[in-house]
Design a protein around this motif. Structure first.
Motif, PDB file in Angstrom:
ATOM      1  N   VAL A  98      98.120 146.707 -30.197  1.00  0.00           N
ATOM      2  CA  VAL A  98      98.357 147.274 -31.526  1.00  0.00           C
ATOM      3  C   VAL A  98      97.029 147.429 -32.258  1.00  0.00           C
ATOM      4  N   ASP A  99      96.805 148.617 -32.807  1.00  0.00           N
ATOM      5  CA  ASP A  99      95.593 148.934 -33.565  1.00  0.00           C
ATOM      6  C   ASP A  99      95.651 148.259 -34.933  1.00  0.00           C
ATOM      7  N   LEU A 100      94.615 147.476 -35.254  1.00  0.00           N
ATOM      8  CA  LEU A 100      94.519 146.836 -36.570  1.00  0.00           C
ATOM      9  C   LEU A 100      93.304 147.345 -37.345  1.00  0.00           C
ATOM     10  N   SER A 101      92.842 148.543 -37.015  1.00  0.00           N
ATOM     11  CA  SER A 101      91.688 149.097 -37.726  1.00  0.00           C
ATOM     12  C   SER A 101      92.042 149.361 -39.182  1.00  0.00           C
ATOM     13  N   THR A 119     102.825 148.087 -41.299  1.00  0.00           N
ATOM     14  CA  THR A 119     104.147 147.537 -41.634  1.00  0.00           C
ATOM     15  C   THR A 119     105.240 148.301 -40.901  1.00  0.00           C
ATOM     16  N   ALA A 120     105.135 149.618 -40.874  1.00  0.00           N
ATOM     17  CA  ALA A 120     106.122 150.420 -40.161  1.00  0.00           C
ATOM     18  C   ALA A 120     106.088 150.113 -38.668  1.00  0.00           C
ATOM     19  N   ALA A 121     104.891 149.991 -38.108  1.00  0.00           N
ATOM     20  CA  ALA A 121     104.776 149.695 -36.679  1.00  0.00           C
ATOM     21  C   ALA A 121     105.356 148.318 -36.356  1.00  0.00           C
ATOM     22  N   LYS A 122     105.119 147.342 -37.213  1.00  0.00           N
ATOM     23  CA  LYS A 122     105.659 146.000 -36.990  1.00  0.00           C
ATOM     24  C   LYS A 122     107.183 146.019 -36.913  1.00  0.00           C
ATOM     25  N   ARG A 162      86.746 145.123 -32.257  1.00  0.00           N
ATOM     26  CA  ARG A 162      86.792 144.371 -31.003  1.00  0.00           C
ATOM     27  C   ARG A 162      88.253 144.128 -30.640  1.00  0.00           C
ATOM     28  N   ALA A 163      88.493 143.729 -29.389  1.00  0.00           N
ATOM     29  CA  ALA A 163      89.864 143.495 -28.912  1.00  0.00           C
ATOM     30  C   ALA A 163      90.071 141.998 -28.697  1.00  0.00           C
ATOM     31  N   TYR A 164      91.260 141.505 -29.077  1.00  0.00           N
ATOM     32  CA  TYR A 164      91.580 140.084 -28.964  1.00  0.00           C
ATOM     33  C   TYR A 164      93.008 139.919 -28.455  1.00  0.00           C
ATOM     34  N   MET A 165      93.235 138.848 -27.687  1.00  0.00           N
ATOM     35  CA  MET A 165      94.593 138.463 -27.285  1.00  0.00           C
ATOM     36  C   MET A 165      95.157 137.523 -28.328  1.00  0.00           C
ATOM     37  N   LEU A 166      96.271 137.906 -28.928  1.00  0.00           N
ATOM     38  CA  LEU A 166      96.932 137.020 -29.886  1.00  0.00           C
ATOM     39  C   LEU A 166      98.015 136.186 -29.217  1.00  0.00           C
ATOM     40  N   ALA A 167      98.691 136.742 -28.233  1.00  0.00           N
ATOM     41  CA  ALA A 167      99.761 136.015 -27.535  1.00  0.00           C
ATOM     42  C   ALA A 167      99.684 136.360 -26.053  1.00  0.00           C
ATOM     43  N   PRO A 168      99.555 135.359 -25.187  1.00  0.00           N
ATOM     44  CA  PRO A 168      99.529 135.639 -23.750  1.00  0.00           C
ATOM     45  C   PRO A 168     100.905 136.084 -23.261  1.00  0.00           C
ATOM     46  N   LEU A 169     100.968 136.559 -22.052  1.00  0.00           N
ATOM     47  CA  LEU A 169     102.248 136.970 -21.474  1.00  0.00           C
ATOM     48  C   LEU A 169     103.203 135.786 -21.439  1.00  0.00           C
ATOM     49  N   THR A 170     104.365 135.959 -22.035  1.00  0.00           N
ATOM     50  CA  THR A 170     105.308 134.859 -22.152  1.00  0.00           C
ATOM     51  C   THR A 170     106.722 135.404 -22.262  1.00  0.00           C
ATOM     52  N   LEU A 171     107.689 134.564 -21.882  1.00  0.00           N
ATOM     53  CA  LEU A 171     109.099 134.904 -22.086  1.00  0.00           C
ATOM     54  C   LEU A 171     109.557 134.597 -23.506  1.00  0.00           C
ATOM     55  N   ASP A 172     108.728 133.885 -24.247  1.00  0.00           N
ATOM     56  CA  ASP A 172     109.058 133.522 -25.626  1.00  0.00           C
ATOM     57  C   ASP A 172     108.723 134.694 -26.548  1.00  0.00           C
ATOM     58  N   ARG A 173     109.664 135.616 -26.688  1.00  0.00           N
ATOM     59  CA  ARG A 173     109.415 136.798 -27.501  1.00  0.00           C
ATOM     60  C   ARG A 173     109.334 136.457 -28.993  1.00  0.00           C
ATOM     61  N   ASP A 174     109.935 135.359 -29.394  1.00  0.00           N
ATOM     62  CA  ASP A 174     109.861 134.961 -30.809  1.00  0.00           C
ATOM     63  C   ASP A 174     108.419 134.647 -31.215  1.00  0.00           C
ATOM     64  N   SER A 175     107.672 133.985 -30.323  1.00  0.00           N
ATOM     65  CA  SER A 175     106.273 133.671 -30.653  1.00  0.00           C
ATOM     66  C   SER A 175     105.445 134.952 -30.750  1.00  0.00           C
ATOM     67  N   VAL A 176     105.723 135.927 -29.896  1.00  0.00           N
ATOM     68  CA  VAL A 176     105.017 137.208 -29.976  1.00  0.00           C
ATOM     69  C   VAL A 176     105.345 137.897 -31.297  1.00  0.00           C
ATOM     70  N   GLN A 184     103.402 136.257 -34.133  1.00  0.00           N
ATOM     71  CA  GLN A 184     101.995 136.642 -34.132  1.00  0.00           C
ATOM     72  C   GLN A 184     101.813 138.054 -34.674  1.00  0.00           C
ATOM     73  N   LEU A 185     102.729 138.940 -34.308  1.00  0.00           N
ATOM     74  CA  LEU A 185     102.658 140.313 -34.813  1.00  0.00           C
ATOM     75  C   LEU A 185     102.889 140.336 -36.320  1.00  0.00           C
ATOM     76  N   ARG A 186     103.850 139.553 -36.792  1.00  0.00           N
ATOM     77  CA  ARG A 186     104.161 139.535 -38.219  1.00  0.00           C
ATOM     78  C   ARG A 186     102.966 139.095 -39.053  1.00  0.00           C
ATOM     79  N   ASP A 187     102.178 138.144 -38.536  1.00  0.00           N
ATOM     80  CA  ASP A 187     101.059 137.601 -39.300  1.00  0.00           C
ATOM     81  C   ASP A 187      99.788 138.425 -39.166  1.00  0.00           C
ATOM     82  N   SER A 188      99.807 139.483 -38.370  1.00  0.00           N
ATOM     83  CA  SER A 188      98.617 140.321 -38.203  1.00  0.00           C
ATOM     84  C   SER A 188      98.438 141.221 -39.426  1.00  0.00           C
ATOM     85  N   VAL A 189      97.191 141.450 -39.790  1.00  0.00           N
ATOM     86  CA  VAL A 189      96.882 142.307 -40.939  1.00  0.00           C
ATOM     87  C   VAL A 189      95.837 143.328 -40.530  1.00  0.00           C
TER      88      VAL A 189
END
Length: 332
Positions: A103-106, A125-128, A151-165, A168-173
């Motif tokens: 997801v682009d956060l520029s 907000t719409a993308a989220k 720059r590019a960063y990993m916020l959440a590694p590959l996981t079955l826990d979609r709630d954690s992903v 992390q997306l919700r808190d991104s700005v």
């Protein structure tokens, strides 16, 4: 009882350690050993045979001496062989894809030119909102979240826990990773994270609203790396149109251009697809299309768990030995 036995027999899975049945012959081998000679002839009793006759004539002593211990030994060997029963069939969670969302956060993602629920909101907000709904439908996938700006960063590694992903997306700005856009670095980091995953299941979904203005890897060079590693890249050009609020009144505007040609080439090179979304409705339709292109349709084979039954013969053996002890004392 007659109705229960066939059902139990049908679910009986056998013995995990059948070689333990060889232990049954140990008492026979011990009985076949030659009797131990007395240390001194003075200890011999001339009426020994008579005493053994009297002792062996007691039925209770016979039961306590060999019958109950023998049954207990058979039960112990049964427990050692680990009898097992098949439980009810269970279908494990389906796992279809290793999917990484980029997801682009520029800085331009903070432009308020999108409409969501009748209100004008910024692009991020719409993308989220659309991505969160997309995550709800990816049960069985291992999903990760990558964000990029300068720059590019990993916020959440590959996981079955979609709630954690989702959290992390919700808190991104917007601006969290810098104000510029490093498309190539985002694709390169996604390839790096997906290259160790099962072949044929590596998917990168990249959403951006700008052009490559930063980073050390050119987007097409990163696409070549993705192609070599078997990573399918779906690119989404978002924004460039929509609504802007003027004194609370939504007005259509023309946003900044997106590098559609580069994004289209990246998708074509990697076996993915390019999408264009100018508003929230189009973006939601694109993620619905991704559900069709990358379905969660791997049928997982039902599994019947094995239930250990050894506690039953083990408990019965202990009970028989407990019964044999007072009988031996009474016979003595």
């Amino acid at each position: 009882m007659s109705a229960w036995w066939p059902a139990w027999q049908q679910g009986f899975a056998g013995f995990a350690w059948p070689w333990a049945w060889a232990l049954l012959v140990l008492p026979l081998l011990a009985w076949m050993l030659p009797p131990r000679q007395p240390a001194s002839a003075a200890l011999r009793v001339p009426w020994r045979s008579r005493l053994e006759e009297v002792a062996g004539g007691d039925a209770g002593n016979a039961v306590a001496t060999w019958l109950l211990p023998l049954l207990a030994w058979v039960l112990l060997c049964t427990a050692a062989a680990r009898p097992q029963q098949l439980g009810e069939a269970q279908v494990p969670p389906q796992q279809a894809r290793q999917m990484l969302l980029a997801v682009d956060l520029s800085g331009s993602m903070s432009d308020p030119d999108m409409e969501l629920g009748g209100q004008v909101v910024d692009r991020l907000t719409a993308a989220k909102a659309v991505i969160a709904d997309f995550l709800e439908r990816r049960a069985g996938d291992r999903v990760g979240l990558l964000v990029f700006g300068q720059r590019a960063y990993m916020l959440a590694p590959l996981t079955l826990d979609r709630d954690s992903v989702r959290l992390q997306l919700r808190d991104s700005v917007a601006g969290l990773a810098g104000r510029e856009t490093a498309l190539g670095d985002a694709i390169g980091l996604g390839v790096k994270r997906l290259r160790e995953q099962p072949e044929g299941q590596r998917v990168l979904v990249l959403l951006t609203d700008g052009v490559n203005t930063a980073g050390v890897i050119e987007p097409l060079r990163a696409a070549s790396l993705a192609q070599a590693e078997g990573v399918r890249v779906y690119t989404i050009a978002f924004g460039g149109g929509g609504m802007r609020s003027l004194f609370g009144v939504p007005l259509p505007v023309q946003g900044e251009e997106v590098d559609e040609d580069t994004l289209r080439q990246v998708a074509t090179m990697t076996g993915g697809r390019f999408f264009r979304a100018r508003d929230t409705g189009e973006l939601a339709g694109i993620y619905a299309e991704l559900d069709r292109l990358e379905p969660v349709d791997v049928a997982a084979a039902p599994v019947r768990p094995r239930i250990e039954l050894y506690p039953w013969p083990l408990g019965a053996a202990l009970l028989l030995m407990a019964l044999a002890m007072p009988l031996r004392r009474r016979a003595a």
